[in-house]
Write a protein that holds these residues in place. Structure first.
Motif, PDB file in Angstrom:
ATOM      1  N   ALA A  18       0.666  -1.171   0.120  1.00 46.37           N
ATOM      2  CA  ALA A  18      -0.193   0.080   0.099  1.00 46.37           C
ATOM      3  C   ALA A  18       0.969   1.366   0.029  1.00 46.37           C
ATOM      4  O   ALA A  18       0.673   2.150  -0.840  1.00 46.37           O
ATOM      5  N   SER A  22       1.466   2.980  -3.620  1.00 47.31           N
ATOM      6  CA  SER A  22       1.098   4.465  -3.486  1.00 47.31           C
ATOM      7  C   SER A  22       1.758   5.634  -4.121  1.00 47.31           C
ATOM      8  O   SER A  22       1.428   6.505  -4.852  1.00 47.31           O
ATOM      9  N   ARG A  25       2.706   5.088  -7.487  1.00 46.12           N
ATOM     10  CA  ARG A  25       1.890   5.568  -8.473  1.00 46.12           C
ATOM     11  C   ARG A  25       1.701   7.188  -8.635  1.00 46.12           C
ATOM     12  O   ARG A  25       1.686   7.736  -9.519  1.00 46.12           O
ATOM     13  N   PHE A  26       1.743   7.651  -7.318  1.00 44.34           N
ATOM     14  CA  PHE A  26       1.502   9.099  -7.265  1.00 44.34           C
ATOM     15  C   PHE A  26       2.831   9.873  -7.820  1.00 44.34           C
ATOM     16  O   PHE A  26       2.311  10.873  -8.623  1.00 44.34           O
ATOM     17  N   GLN A  30       0.401  10.544 -11.457  1.00 48.16           N
ATOM     18  CA  GLN A  30      -0.638  11.262 -10.403  1.00 48.16           C
ATOM     19  C   GLN A  30      -1.762  11.665 -11.282  1.00 48.16           C
ATOM     20  O   GLN A  30      -3.097  11.343 -10.695  1.00 48.16           O
ATOM     21  N   TYR A  33      -4.556   9.284 -10.311  1.00 49.61           N
ATOM     22  CA  TYR A  33      -4.926   9.214  -8.848  1.00 49.61           C
ATOM     23  C   TYR A  33      -6.493   9.777  -8.455  1.00 49.61           C
ATOM     24  O   TYR A  33      -6.551  10.913  -7.680  1.00 49.61           O
ATOM     25  N   PHE A 193      -5.465  -1.426  -2.334  1.00 49.88           N
ATOM     26  CA  PHE A 193      -5.540  -0.091  -2.552  1.00 49.88           C
ATOM     27  C   PHE A 193      -4.966   0.789  -3.391  1.00 49.88           C
ATOM     28  O   PHE A 193      -5.523   1.551  -4.216  1.00 49.88           O
ATOM     29  N   PRO A 194      -3.696   0.586  -3.561  1.00 45.82           N
ATOM     30  CA  PRO A 194      -2.783   1.370  -4.449  1.00 45.82           C
ATOM     31  C   PRO A 194      -3.087   1.186  -5.940  1.00 45.82           C
ATOM     32  O   PRO A 194      -2.741   1.903  -6.849  1.00 45.82           O
ATOM     33  N   VAL A 199      -7.493   4.541  -4.226  1.00 47.17           N
ATOM     34  CA  VAL A 199      -6.704   5.918  -3.740  1.00 47.17           C
ATOM     35  C   VAL A 199      -7.254   7.147  -3.788  1.00 47.17           C
ATOM     36  O   VAL A 199      -6.723   8.067  -3.199  1.00 47.17           O
ATOM     37  N   VAL A 202      -7.143   9.112  -0.096  1.00 46.90           N
ATOM     38  CA  VAL A 202      -5.951   9.831   0.267  1.00 46.90           C
ATOM     39  C   VAL A 202      -5.890  11.046  -0.403  1.00 46.90           C
ATOM     40  O   VAL A 202      -4.932  12.078  -0.443  1.00 46.90           O
ATOM     41  N   SER A 203      -6.902  11.563  -1.629  1.00 48.34           N
ATOM     42  CA  SER A 203      -6.797  12.800  -2.238  1.00 48.34           C
ATOM     43  C   SER A 203      -7.905  13.629  -1.725  1.00 48.34           C
ATOM     44  O   SER A 203      -8.190  14.677  -2.454  1.00 48.34           O
TER      45      SER A 203
END
Lengths: 227, 498
Positions: A18, A22, A25-26, A30, A33, A193-194, A199, A202-203
């Motif tokens: 995770a 994450s 990936r970010f 991005q 996301y 999750f990721p 995701v 978390v944004s």
């Protein structure tokens, strides 16, 4: 042995996945996301699904976190039976609310041809896992009373043992199958999750609350003076 | 005084023939992609009509733009907390059906159908679901359908008219329409920026172009309802907002945006305006009837030495100031005061201005004969077929006198040219018309020239973008000397062979 793998090793795999994926990936993509909203394609059913789902699951998640981080306060709150009943009743209501919302969302995703056209396999998997999570959660609340009472004496120390890198998976061994499944499925959700639309959690745009309305971006530092 | 520069536009509606060439040029360059099929960053609507998306002007429905609450300016979508409370479901979001469902045809069926008694047909299929569909709406579905009960009747601007005025627009003899081409207004007080929770939308400081950062956008969709002009679109494939970028890659290389460049009627003008950034909020909060005048007062005179000095101090390059001095937009908007913003009451300070159209005057049928004359060759503003009130709803936040003033000036230009070329208007009559319109012969001549005879370079006075200076601020321009490769950090030293 299997319990060691599922509740002693797998949680770490899930958490590392995770966090690492994450961040990866970010930093590399991005653009992806977010949780591809389909409200534009279908709005009416979404309202009856999304709103109860998010409010129900969000508050329940916060409740679980309080149980993990402030177990003493939960114990103190549950000191009087009436408060315990209120807490358990509220949690069950929220669980049912989330369940109804999720069923509406799942039916919508499968039933509406426009929404289906923007649905990926991962979206379907997320829905199934969330459904398992809510069903086992509501099942626990119904059949293993009172959850908030024993959670702080079993799940909380178990999770803290994970956090302190001395996993005590035996806390989970003696648990009923519903609870074991609930815990395992949680880590499966953490692991995917990721890779999924999750995701978007978390944004959450909290910084909007204090930023000015207007945003101007300069390429040149405009404070530069010519005289 | 905080002098800033804005790339600004004028659309001369008298010249628009409604050919949609602008829309198609834009579509071909920017929105011919999955998820964007339904988007028309540039569209042309028939007015009176409901437009695209349908009834976009109805802010009761979409809650776009700003409103003054007490002493402060707030998005009509509610304040910051209200926005986040609606984050799981935006109740004011237009749906795909408010635009139209994009479609194509099953062309393969024309070639692969088995032999039969009937001609094979290519059925329409949805570009979203790929399933057969009935086409019920399109981007210009109400094209030329003025007077229709479905479209014109539901035009939001009609509600301000008296019953008599409204009904007259549905009588065969008085039916009338004009075209309204629309792109993003690149506002000074953009509501899309104000309501974006992710902070993904921003205004470029150097030229005022409003852009959506595709990286930062998280698809919360508030910009879609927040923009009162419905000029931010949701890409259902990528889950991001997209909008007109004013063709900045073209503008930066000295070319006019595609919709401007291709305009058949040559109705479009582009130039820069200097304005006072310090006064944006104050102007956006002005009382409704003063909004247009307040916005005009925000625009600074590029020939005023004080403004020039302040602009230079701010770091605006000399050639940009020179471009502002030659700006056709400045002339239409500020000098001649004949171009007005669309729906100023939305309080976003739109920087696309429209010269309202001079529509045909109403004919009367008296003693059995159809009569257009009215004594005056061009008729009078009061007798225009579209009620002035309707124009005022569109272009002057309801102020009829302002629209009348503009129309009188445009009439005066025509009277002046008729006096000059045909000569059936005598000098005394002309000077009366000029006086009433507050126009002089010199100004009339200038308006005529920029309206009817402008060359490419007169219509588009594009500023140099000075990208080279931006590059210098971030890297040493000689750092890639002696290298080959694509740049982007992967430059490799020149080497022969393998």
């Amino acid at each position: 042995m299997i319990d060691l793998l599922l509740y002693g090793v797998f949680p770490y795999v899930a958490i590392v996945l995770a966090v690492v994926v994450s961040i990866w990936r970010f930093s590399t993509n991005q653009f992806s996301y977010s949780s591809l909203s389909s409200q534009f394609l279908e709005g009416r059913k979404l309202f009856w699904g999304s709103v109860p789902w998010h409010i129900g699951i969000g508050l329940l998640l916060i409740g679980h976190l309080i149980g993990v981080f402030l177990p003493a306060s939960v114990r103190a709150f549950n000191g009087a039976p009436i408060r315990l009943y209120i807490l358990e009743g509220t949690a069950l209501a929220l669980g049912l609310m989330a369940l109804v919302g999720l069923i509406v969302l799942a039916a919508r995703r499968m039933g509406d041809s426009r929404v289906r056209s923007v649905t990926t396999t991962m979206d379907a998997l997320v829905l199934v896992l969330l459904l398992v999570q809510v069903l086992t959660g509501v099942g626990t609340a119904l059949f293993y009373r009172w959850g908030s009472f024993w959670f702080v004496n079993t799940a909380t120390p178990y999770l803290w043992s994970l956090a302190t890198l001395s996993p005590k998976w035996d806390y989970m061994v003696s648990m009923p199958i519903t609870v074991k499944l609930h815990a395992l499925n949680f880590f499966v959700l953490v692991a995917i999750f990721p890779f999924s639309r999750l995701v978007h959690i978390v944004s959450a745009p909290l910084s909007y609350l204090w930023r000015p309305y207007q945003l101007v971006r300069w390429n040149l530092p405009m404070s530069r003076s010519l005289d | 005084m905080d002098v800033r520069l804005q790339l600004s536009m004028v659309f001369h509606l008298d010249k628009c023939i409604g050919c949609h060439t602008c829309s198609v040029a834009c579509k071909n360059i920017w929105t011919d992609r999955k998820g964007a099929e339904y988007m028309w960053w540039n569209n042309v609507e028939t007015k009176p009509g409901t437009g695209y998306p349908t009834q976009w002007e109805d802010q009761q429905k979409y809650r776009g733009g700003w409103e003054v609450k007490g002493d402060s300016l707030k998005p009509r979508l509610a304040g910051r907390l209200g926005r986040l409370a609606n984050i799981f479901f935006n109740p004011y979001l237009p749906s795909l059906d408010d635009y139209y469902e994009p479609w194509t045809y099953k062309y393969d069926d024309l070639f692969n159908a088995p032999a039969g008694d009937d001609q094979p047909t290519a059925r329409p299929i949805s570009m979203i679901t790929k399933e057969p569909m009935n086409i019920e709406a399109g981007p210009n579905w109400d094209d030329d359908l003025s007077g229709s009960p479905v479209y014109a009747r539901n035009d939001v601007n009609m509600s301000e008219l008296t019953d008599e005025e409204r009904e007259s627009l549905f009588q065969l003899e008085r039916m009338v329409f004009f075209y309204l081409p629309r792109i993003c207004n690149h506002c000074l007080n953009p509501a899309c920026v104000g309501v974006c929770p992710a902070g993904a939308i921003y205004k470029r400081g150097e030229d005022g172009i409003v852009l959506v950062s595709q990286e930062k956008c998280r698809g919360w969709r508030f910009c879609i309802s927040g923009c009162p002009y419905k000029k931010v679109y949701y890409n259902w494939g990528t889950g991001k907002s997209e909008k007109c970028i004013l063709c900045f890659p073209r503008v930066e290389t000295g070319q006019a945006p595609a919709c401007f460049h291709t305009c058949v009627g040559r109705i479009r003008y582009m130039g820069v305006l200097l304005y006072d950034g310090d006064r944006i909020e104050e102007v956006a909060k002005a009382p409704e009837e003063k909004l247009v005048l307040a916005q005009r007062s925000l625009i600074l005179d590029p020939n005023d030495p004080e403004v020039v000095l302040a602009a230079k101090r701010k770091g605006i390059a000399e050639d940009l100031i020179a471009a502002a001095q030659k700006s056709p937009v400045y002339r239409f908007v500020k000098e001649w005061e004949v171009a007005l913003p669309l729906h100023a009451e939305f309080r976003t300070l739109p920087m696309l201005f429209y010269v309202p159209p001079l529509l045909p005057v109403a004919a009367s049928v008296e003693s059995g004969s159809y009569d257009l004359s009215d004594g005056d060759f061009f008729g009078s503003v009061e007798k225009a077929r579209v009620p002035v009130k309707y124009m005022a709803c569109l272009f002057s936040a309801g102020d009829e006198e302002m629209v009348k003033g503009v129309l009188r000036k445009l009439m005066a230009v025509r009277a002046y040219k008729r006096y000059e070329t045909v000569g059936d208007i005598d000098a005394r009559r002309l000077s009366a018309i000029m006086q009433e319109a507050g126009c002089t012969m010199e100004v009339a001549e200038q308006i005529f020239r920029l309206t009817s005879l402008p060359r490419f370079k007169d219509r588009f006075v594009l500023p140099a973008s000075h990208r080279e200076q931006f590059v210098e601020t971030v890297e040493d321009v000689s750092s890639h000397k002696g290298q080959i490769g694509v740049g982007f950090g992967f430059g490799t030293p020149a080497k022969r062979g393998l």
